[in-house]
Design a protein around this motif. Structure first.
Motif, PDB file in Angstrom:
ATOM      1  N   ASP A 187       0.856  -1.083  -0.046  1.00 38.98           N
ATOM      2  CA  ASP A 187      -0.090  -0.050  -0.049  1.00 38.98           C
ATOM      3  C   ASP A 187       0.940   1.306  -0.050  1.00 38.98           C
ATOM      4  O   ASP A 187       1.383   1.770   1.023  1.00 38.98           O
ATOM      5  CB  ASP A 187      -0.731  -0.189   1.260  1.00 38.98           C
ATOM      6  N   ALA A 188       1.048   1.851  -1.157  1.00 44.00           N
ATOM      7  CA  ALA A 188       1.991   2.886  -1.224  1.00 44.00           C
ATOM      8  C   ALA A 188       1.492   4.075  -0.503  1.00 44.00           C
ATOM      9  O   ALA A 188       2.522   4.865  -0.112  1.00 44.00           O
ATOM     10  CB  ALA A 188       2.368   2.939  -2.879  1.00 44.00           C
ATOM     11  N   GLU A 189       0.335   4.560  -0.673  1.00 46.90           N
ATOM     12  CA  GLU A 189      -0.245   5.817  -0.099  1.00 46.90           C
ATOM     13  C   GLU A 189      -0.037   5.652   1.438  1.00 46.90           C
ATOM     14  O   GLU A 189       0.375   6.652   1.975  1.00 46.90           O
ATOM     15  CB  GLU A 189      -1.686   5.784  -0.410  1.00 46.90           C
ATOM     16  N   ASN A 190      -0.132   4.477   2.147  1.00 51.19           N
ATOM     17  CA  ASN A 190      -0.042   4.522   3.456  1.00 51.19           C
ATOM     18  C   ASN A 190       1.472   3.930   4.001  1.00 51.19           C
ATOM     19  O   ASN A 190       1.761   3.788   5.276  1.00 51.19           O
ATOM     20  CB  ASN A 190      -1.154   3.819   4.042  1.00 51.19           C
ATOM     21  N   LYS A 191       2.371   3.728   2.920  1.00 49.40           N
ATOM     22  CA  LYS A 191       3.543   2.993   3.132  1.00 49.40           C
ATOM     23  C   LYS A 191       3.496   1.884   4.123  1.00 49.40           C
ATOM     24  O   LYS A 191       4.142   1.750   5.242  1.00 49.40           O
ATOM     25  CB  LYS A 191       4.469   4.317   3.807  1.00 49.40           C
ATOM     26  N   THR A 192       2.615   0.891   3.676  1.00 50.16           N
ATOM     27  CA  THR A 192       2.218  -0.363   4.569  1.00 50.16           C
ATOM     28  C   THR A 192       2.508  -1.738   3.642  1.00 50.16           C
ATOM     29  O   THR A 192       2.091  -1.553   2.497  1.00 50.16           O
ATOM     30  CB  THR A 192       1.033  -0.392   5.100  1.00 50.16           C
ATOM     31  N   LEU A 193       3.099  -2.563   4.269  1.00 53.20           N
ATOM     32  CA  LEU A 193       3.030  -3.765   3.804  1.00 53.20           C
ATOM     33  C   LEU A 193       1.875  -4.620   4.330  1.00 53.20           C
ATOM     34  O   LEU A 193       1.594  -4.611   5.415  1.00 53.20           O
ATOM     35  CB  LEU A 193       4.366  -4.574   4.079  1.00 53.20           C
ATOM     36  N   ILE A 194       1.090  -5.179   3.320  1.00 56.35           N
ATOM     37  CA  ILE A 194      -0.037  -5.911   3.628  1.00 56.35           C
ATOM     38  C   ILE A 194       0.075  -7.514   3.581  1.00 56.35           C
ATOM     39  O   ILE A 194       0.547  -7.857   2.366  1.00 56.35           O
ATOM     40  CB  ILE A 194      -1.431  -5.544   3.047  1.00 56.35           C
ATOM     41  N   TYR A 195      -0.305  -8.284   4.338  1.00 59.23           N
ATOM     42  CA  TYR A 195      -0.012  -9.677   4.307  1.00 59.23           C
ATOM     43  C   TYR A 195      -1.435 -10.383   4.449  1.00 59.23           C
ATOM     44  O   TYR A 195      -1.962 -10.242   5.393  1.00 59.23           O
ATOM     45  CB  TYR A 195       0.951 -10.519   5.222  1.00 59.23           C
ATOM     46  N   VAL A 196      -1.778 -11.211   3.458  1.00 64.80           N
ATOM     47  CA  VAL A 196      -3.314 -11.660   3.636  1.00 64.80           C
ATOM     48  C   VAL A 196      -2.916 -13.345   3.302  1.00 64.80           C
ATOM     49  O   VAL A 196      -2.246 -13.784   2.529  1.00 64.80           O
ATOM     50  CB  VAL A 196      -4.203 -11.308   2.540  1.00 64.80           C
ATOM     51  N   SER A 197      -3.389 -14.160   4.321  1.00 65.83           N
ATOM     52  CA  SER A 197      -3.432 -15.596   4.245  1.00 65.83           C
ATOM     53  C   SER A 197      -4.831 -16.035   3.832  1.00 65.83           C
ATOM     54  O   SER A 197      -5.888 -15.551   4.338  1.00 65.83           O
ATOM     55  CB  SER A 197      -2.834 -16.100   5.664  1.00 65.83           C
ATOM     56  N   TYR A 198      -4.693 -17.109   2.794  1.00 66.65           N
ATOM     57  CA  TYR A 198      -6.128 -17.632   2.300  1.00 66.65           C
ATOM     58  C   TYR A 198      -5.677 -19.177   1.894  1.00 66.65           C
ATOM     59  O   TYR A 198      -4.645 -19.663   1.805  1.00 66.65           O
ATOM     60  CB  TYR A 198      -6.390 -16.677   1.271  1.00 66.65           C
ATOM     61  N   SER A 199      -6.679 -19.915   1.912  1.00 62.82           N
ATOM     62  CA  SER A 199      -6.568 -20.961   1.125  1.00 62.82           C
ATOM     63  C   SER A 199      -7.355 -21.191  -0.135  1.00 62.82           C
ATOM     64  O   SER A 199      -8.102 -20.308  -0.539  1.00 62.82           O
ATOM     65  CB  SER A 199      -7.212 -22.219   2.123  1.00 62.82           C
ATOM     66  N   THR A 200      -6.764 -22.118  -0.888  1.00 65.92           N
ATOM     67  CA  THR A 200      -6.983 -22.147  -2.291  1.00 65.92           C
ATOM     68  C   THR A 200      -7.479 -23.773  -2.736  1.00 65.92           C
ATOM     69  O   THR A 200      -6.850 -24.487  -1.978  1.00 65.92           O
ATOM     70  CB  THR A 200      -6.204 -21.407  -3.376  1.00 65.92           C
ATOM     71  N   LYS A 201      -8.338 -23.959  -3.412  1.00 70.40           N
ATOM     72  CA  LYS A 201      -8.591 -25.084  -4.092  1.00 70.40           C
ATOM     73  C   LYS A 201      -8.390 -25.066  -5.725  1.00 70.40           C
ATOM     74  O   LYS A 201      -9.023 -24.075  -5.932  1.00 70.40           O
ATOM     75  CB  LYS A 201      -9.969 -25.951  -3.782  1.00 70.40           C
ATOM     76  N   GLU A 202      -7.928 -25.940  -6.400  1.00 69.29           N
ATOM     77  CA  GLU A 202      -7.899 -25.630  -7.978  1.00 69.29           C
ATOM     78  C   GLU A 202      -9.363 -25.645  -8.557  1.00 69.29           C
ATOM     79  O   GLU A 202      -9.602 -24.906  -9.309  1.00 69.29           O
ATOM     80  CB  GLU A 202      -7.151 -26.910  -8.411  1.00 69.29           C
ATOM     81  N   ILE A 203     -10.596 -26.316  -7.925  1.00 70.00           N
ATOM     82  CA  ILE A 203     -11.858 -25.983  -8.415  1.00 70.00           C
ATOM     83  C   ILE A 203     -12.733 -25.190  -7.922  1.00 70.00           C
ATOM     84  O   ILE A 203     -13.558 -24.736  -8.344  1.00 70.00           O
ATOM     85  CB  ILE A 203     -12.468 -27.541  -8.350  1.00 70.00           C
ATOM     86  N   GLU A 204     -12.150 -24.773  -6.497  1.00 76.02           N
ATOM     87  CA  GLU A 204     -12.897 -23.464  -6.170  1.00 76.02           C
ATOM     88  C   GLU A 204     -12.151 -22.667  -5.044  1.00 76.02           C
ATOM     89  O   GLU A 204     -11.155 -23.344  -4.510  1.00 76.02           O
ATOM     90  CB  GLU A 204     -14.401 -23.953  -5.380  1.00 76.02           C
ATOM     91  N   GLY A 205     -12.196 -21.505  -4.922  1.00 82.09           N
ATOM     92  CA  GLY A 205     -11.746 -20.793  -3.960  1.00 82.09           C
ATOM     93  C   GLY A 205     -12.302 -20.808  -2.478  1.00 82.09           C
ATOM     94  O   GLY A 205     -13.297 -21.766  -2.386  1.00 82.09           O
ATOM     95  N   HIS A 229     -13.476 -18.822   1.142  1.00 82.03           N
ATOM     96  CA  HIS A 229     -13.682 -17.112   1.518  1.00 82.03           C
ATOM     97  C   HIS A 229     -13.022 -17.176   2.685  1.00 82.03           C
ATOM     98  O   HIS A 229     -13.029 -15.871   3.439  1.00 82.03           O
ATOM     99  CB  HIS A 229     -15.417 -17.104   2.034  1.00 82.03           C
ATOM    100  N   LYS A 230     -12.306 -18.067   3.244  1.00 83.56           N
ATOM    101  CA  LYS A 230     -11.724 -17.864   4.801  1.00 83.56           C
ATOM    102  C   LYS A 230     -10.176 -17.468   4.564  1.00 83.56           C
ATOM    103  O   LYS A 230      -9.456 -17.966   3.658  1.00 83.56           O
ATOM    104  CB  LYS A 230     -11.408 -19.149   5.335  1.00 83.56           C
ATOM    105  N   HIS A 231      -9.979 -16.150   5.151  1.00 84.38           N
ATOM    106  CA  HIS A 231      -8.897 -15.272   5.058  1.00 84.38           C
ATOM    107  C   HIS A 231      -8.441 -14.739   6.166  1.00 84.38           C
ATOM    108  O   HIS A 231      -9.470 -14.633   7.049  1.00 84.38           O
ATOM    109  CB  HIS A 231      -8.841 -14.665   3.791  1.00 84.38           C
ATOM    110  N   SER A 232      -7.240 -14.149   6.262  1.00 83.92           N
ATOM    111  CA  SER A 232      -6.936 -13.301   7.292  1.00 83.92           C
ATOM    112  C   SER A 232      -5.859 -12.315   6.873  1.00 83.92           C
ATOM    113  O   SER A 232      -5.277 -12.466   5.739  1.00 83.92           O
ATOM    114  CB  SER A 232      -6.294 -14.121   8.579  1.00 83.92           C
ATOM    115  N   ILE A 233      -5.620 -11.211   7.602  1.00 80.10           N
ATOM    116  CA  ILE A 233      -4.951 -10.070   7.128  1.00 80.10           C
ATOM    117  C   ILE A 233      -4.018  -9.453   8.426  1.00 80.10           C
ATOM    118  O   ILE A 233      -4.550  -9.550   9.596  1.00 80.10           O
ATOM    119  CB  ILE A 233      -5.587  -8.985   6.376  1.00 80.10           C
ATOM    120  N   SER A 234      -2.840  -9.081   7.868  1.00 79.66           N
ATOM    121  CA  SER A 234      -2.010  -8.338   8.868  1.00 79.66           C
ATOM    122  C   SER A 234      -1.018  -7.365   7.976  1.00 79.66           C
ATOM    123  O   SER A 234      -1.115  -7.426   7.050  1.00 79.66           O
ATOM    124  CB  SER A 234      -1.022  -9.451   9.564  1.00 79.66           C
TER     125      SER A 234
END
Length: 160
Positions: free
Chosen positions: A116-134, A136-141
């Motif tokens: 995020d260049a405007e706020n000079k912040t690194l964002i890390y998002v964790s999520y799970s994926t499946k090849e056939i469908e994504g 909705h569970k995720h987390s952010i820091s």
């Protein structure tokens, strides 16, 4: 009979070895009546090694797929330099900095870094994926660059 024993041995070995991890820092049992544990792992950002992320995720020891639940907390644990920030992907999609398998059937846990260049912040998002469908569970820091010597230098990247 011999083929069945070989298949059982291979499956058992795979399950045992999947629990072994160089980056595991903790393990929380969810009780004696379940085969699920919360695994706590540490991941260093390969481009910004001054950032460490701790990820908590559920591992189901006797299942073919682990649940998609996870959480993430990232902090600055070392220096962050202008060269590191210059080297990262600055697109809106960012880049995957960590990936691990969550099943034998194409399910993965991923950590993506977005800048995020405007706020000079690194964002890390964790999520799970499946090849056939994504999933909705995720987390952010987030790891703000505020208070870091690079804070005043990152504006130079926009003019280069």
């Amino acid at each position: 009979m011999l083929k069945s024993f070989a298949a059982f041995t291979l499956l058992t070995s795979t399950l045992i070895l999947s629990g072994c991890s160089d980056n595991e820092v903790g393990n929380v049992s969810l009780g004696i009546f379940t085969t699920k544990d919360i695994k706590l792992v540490i991941v260093k950002d390969p481009e910004v090694p001054g950032v460490s992320c701790h990820i908590a995720h559920v591992e189901a020891n006797l299942d073919f797929a682990d649940p998609s639940d996870m959480s993430i907390a990232c902090r600055q644990t070392g220096p962050i330099t202008l060269a590191m920030i210059a080297a990262i992907d600055k697109s809106k999609d960012g880049e995957v900095v960590f990936k691990t398998s969550k099943s034998i059937l194409f399910k993965s846990l991923k950590v993506r870094r977005i800048y995020d260049a405007e706020n000079k912040t690194l964002i890390y998002v964790s999520y799970s994926t499946k090849e056939i469908e994504g999933s909705h569970k995720h987390s952010i820091s987030t790891v703000p660059l505020w208070g870091n010597s690079v804070w005043n230098e990152v504006d130079q990247l926009a003019t280069q």
